[in-house]
Design a protein around this motif. Structure first.
Motif, short mmCIF file in Angstrom:
data_model
loop_
_atom_site.label_atom_id
_atom_site.label_comp_id
_atom_site.label_asym_id
_atom_site.label_seq_id
_atom_site.Cartn_x
_atom_site.Cartn_y
_atom_site.Cartn_z
N ALA A 45 52.65 42.49 30.51
CA ALA A 45 52.76 43.93 30.75
C ALA A 45 51.42 44.53 31.16
CB ALA A 45 53.30 44.64 29.50
N ALA A 46 50.36 44.10 30.52
CA ALA A 46 49.02 44.57 30.89
C ALA A 46 48.66 44.10 32.30
CB ALA A 46 47.99 44.06 29.88
N ALA A 47 49.10 42.90 32.66
CA ALA A 47 48.83 42.39 34.01
C ALA A 47 49.54 43.23 35.06
CB ALA A 47 49.27 40.93 34.11
N MET A 48 50.78 43.62 34.80
CA MET A 48 51.51 44.47 35.75
C MET A 48 50.88 45.86 35.84
SD MET A 48 55.55 43.48 35.58
CE MET A 48 55.81 43.34 33.82
N THR A 49 50.46 46.40 34.71
CA THR A 49 49.79 47.70 34.71
C THR A 49 48.50 47.62 35.52
OG1 THR A 49 50.71 48.25 32.55
CG2 THR A 49 48.76 49.47 33.25
N ASN A 50 47.76 46.56 35.36
CA ASN A 50 46.53 46.34 36.13
C ASN A 50 46.84 46.26 37.62
OD1 ASN A 50 43.53 45.28 36.16
ND2 ASN A 50 44.68 43.83 37.38
N GLY A 51 47.94 45.58 37.98
CA GLY A 51 48.31 45.46 39.38
C GLY A 51 48.62 46.80 40.02
N ILE A 52 49.33 47.65 39.31
CA ILE A 52 49.67 48.97 39.82
C ILE A 52 48.42 49.83 39.99
CG2 ILE A 52 50.70 51.18 39.12
CD1 ILE A 52 52.77 49.46 40.31
N SER A 53 47.47 49.68 39.07
CA SER A 53 46.28 50.55 39.08
C SER A 53 45.32 50.22 40.20
CB SER A 53 45.54 50.43 37.74
OG SER A 53 44.88 49.17 37.64
N GLY A 54 45.29 48.96 40.64
CA GLY A 54 44.34 48.55 41.67
C GLY A 54 42.90 48.53 41.18
N SER A 55 42.70 48.51 39.88
CA SER A 55 41.34 48.51 39.33
C SER A 55 40.76 47.11 39.36
CB SER A 55 41.36 49.05 37.90
OG SER A 55 42.15 48.22 37.08
N GLY A 56 39.47 47.03 39.62
CA GLY A 56 38.80 45.74 39.60
C GLY A 56 38.97 44.98 40.90
N PRO A 57 38.01 44.14 41.23
CA PRO A 57 38.07 43.38 42.48
C PRO A 57 38.98 42.16 42.37
CG PRO A 57 36.05 42.86 41.29
CD PRO A 57 36.73 43.94 40.52
N GLY A 58 39.49 41.72 43.51
CA GLY A 58 40.31 40.53 43.56
C GLY A 58 41.72 40.75 43.06
N LYS A 59 42.56 39.73 43.19
CA LYS A 59 43.93 39.77 42.69
C LYS A 59 43.99 39.07 41.35
CE LYS A 59 48.74 38.72 43.82
NZ LYS A 59 49.70 38.29 44.86
N ALA A 60 44.62 39.71 40.37
CA ALA A 60 44.71 39.16 39.02
C ALA A 60 45.73 38.03 38.95
CB ALA A 60 45.08 40.26 38.03
N ILE A 61 45.60 37.23 37.91
CA ILE A 61 46.60 36.20 37.64
C ILE A 61 47.05 36.28 36.18
CG2 ILE A 61 45.68 34.60 39.36
CD1 ILE A 61 44.63 32.92 36.91
N VAL A 62 48.25 35.77 35.96
CA VAL A 62 48.74 35.54 34.60
C VAL A 62 48.70 34.03 34.37
CG1 VAL A 62 50.68 35.77 33.00
CG2 VAL A 62 50.22 37.57 34.68
N ARG A 63 48.01 33.64 33.33
CA ARG A 63 47.85 32.21 33.02
C ARG A 63 49.05 31.75 32.20
NH1 ARG A 63 44.36 29.32 28.99
NH2 ARG A 63 43.62 27.40 29.98
N ILE A 64 49.89 30.93 32.81
CA ILE A 64 51.15 30.53 32.18
C ILE A 64 50.98 29.31 31.30
CG2 ILE A 64 53.56 29.92 32.58
CD1 ILE A 64 52.93 32.71 33.55
N SER A 65 50.15 28.36 31.74
CA SER A 65 49.99 27.11 30.99
C SER A 65 48.53 26.69 30.94
CB SER A 65 50.83 26.00 31.61
OG SER A 65 50.19 25.50 32.78
N GLU A 66 48.25 25.68 30.17
CA GLU A 66 46.90 25.17 30.02
C GLU A 66 46.39 24.52 31.32
OE1 GLU A 66 44.91 25.57 27.40
OE2 GLU A 66 46.53 26.77 26.51
N ASP A 67 47.31 24.18 32.23
CA ASP A 67 46.90 23.58 33.51
C ASP A 67 45.97 24.52 34.27
OD1 ASP A 67 48.39 21.29 33.08
OD2 ASP A 67 50.18 22.12 34.04
N ALA A 68 46.13 25.83 34.07
CA ALA A 68 45.29 26.80 34.78
C ALA A 68 44.01 27.08 34.06
CB ALA A 68 46.07 28.10 34.98
#
Length: 328
Positions: free
Chosen positions: A305-328
């Motif tokens: 939910a915080a990741a989606m809120t961050n996406g809508i806000s456009g705050s911060g440089p670059g595109k955010a990610i959600v880390r789903i597994s330890e592989d990332a």
């Protein structure tokens, strides 16, 4: 497995974590164990029902993923179990496993990390399609990039440099302007409307940009169109700036300029061969070290939910990610 899902669209609060069975790949599909899911403005806009195309419900957000191939369905020969891949789907990414059509899955170069792969395909494909196909950008031309520190803006800066453009990056904060310079922009400009056209003209040596790459289409939209050099092309990428602006068509006549739409979703649907060629070209540039996609803020799966809120806000440089597994 776990995935994020909503039964109706309208609010981030409509989403919850659920635990359905792991899907099986159908004929022509690839089952991916997801490592990371990109979460930018468009991803969050679709998730909340604000995009021009409404997805069916129940809906799982996230269009870009990276991970490892778990299994492949019949007729799949472009990847195999164990491959590190990136993939695109219109939703479905915020999940531990996702089944994706094989034509939307690509192996990634050894030098590319899984987090980088989760922010790559859509932004960089949009930028290359816009600059090469729609603007027909030529080496030596000057290009103005709005939202230059965002995911697609960063891609435009990096690809514009490869194609030989001189780049003026527009961004709202000193941090974002410094970030855009670090990605290859030669000049930067703020987005304060008062006196903006004069500052842009000075940066452009008394003229103006020939190409405007605009994923914002905000308060400076008309000012940027008016500021173009003769024969300019203003690329409409999206509307992160809010209400959709209008333009008096006589300006196109007076400037000898074009307002050009760039829609990567329809590119992938209607021009699969061109799409494949562009993706192959982009991954070749990554393998050669010419492209290095930066990763924005990283969120834990539970903090979707915080990741989606961050996406809508456009705050911060670059595109955010959600880390789903330890592989990332």
């Amino acid at each position: 497995m776990r995935l994020v899902q909503a039964q109706k669209l309208g609010s981030i609060d409509d989403y919850a974590m659920v635990e359905p069975p792991v899907p099986s790949p159908a004929n022509g599909q690839v089952l991916i164990r997801v490592a990371a899911c990109g979460m930018g403005y468009v991803d969050a806009l679709v998730a909340t029902g604000g995009y021009q195309v409404k997805p069916p419900v129940p809906f799982t957000p996230g269009h870009e993923i990276s991970g490892v191939v778990e299994r492949v369905g019949a007729s799949v020969d472009n990847v195999r179990s164990g491959d590190r891949v990136m993939a695109y789907s219109f939703g479905g990414g915020l999940a531990e496993y996702v089944a994706v059509p094989a034509e939307m899955v690509e192996r990634i170069p050894d030098c590319m990390t899984l987090p980088q792969a989760a922010v790559f395909r859509i932004n960089y494909l949009t930028a290359l399609h816009g600059l090469a196909d729609r603007a027909q950008l030529r080496a030596g031309e000057r290009m103005l990039v709005f939202g230059a520190a965002g995911g697609v803006g960063t891609a435009a800066v990096q690809i514009g440099r490869i194609l030989g453009a001189e780049i003026v990056a527009a961004a709202s904060t000193e941090e974002k302007r410094a970030f855009a310079k670090a990605q290859g922009a030669q000049q930067v400009i703020d987005t304060e409307p008062d006196g903006w056209r004069d500052r842009l003209k000075a940066l452009c040596g008394g003229s103006g940009p020939t190409v405007v790459f605009d994923p914002v289409c905000g308060p400076l939209f008309e000012a940027a169109f008016r500021s173009q050099a003769w024969g300019g092309r203003h690329l409409v990428i999206g509307f992160a700036g809010g209400p959709i602006p209008k333009l008096s068509v006589n300006l196109a006549l007076m400037k000898g300029s074009a307002l050009v739409g760039v829609d990567v979703r329809q590119l992938q649907e209607l021009e699969p061969v061109r799409t494949r060629d562009h993706v192959d070209r982009l991954l070749q540039w990554v393998g050669e070290g010419r492209l290095c996609p930066p990763v924005g803020k990283t969120f834990a799966f539970e903090d979707y939910a915080a990741a989606m809120t961050n996406g809508i806000s456009g705050s911060g440089p670059g595109k955010a990610i959600v880390r789903i597994s330890e592989d990332a």
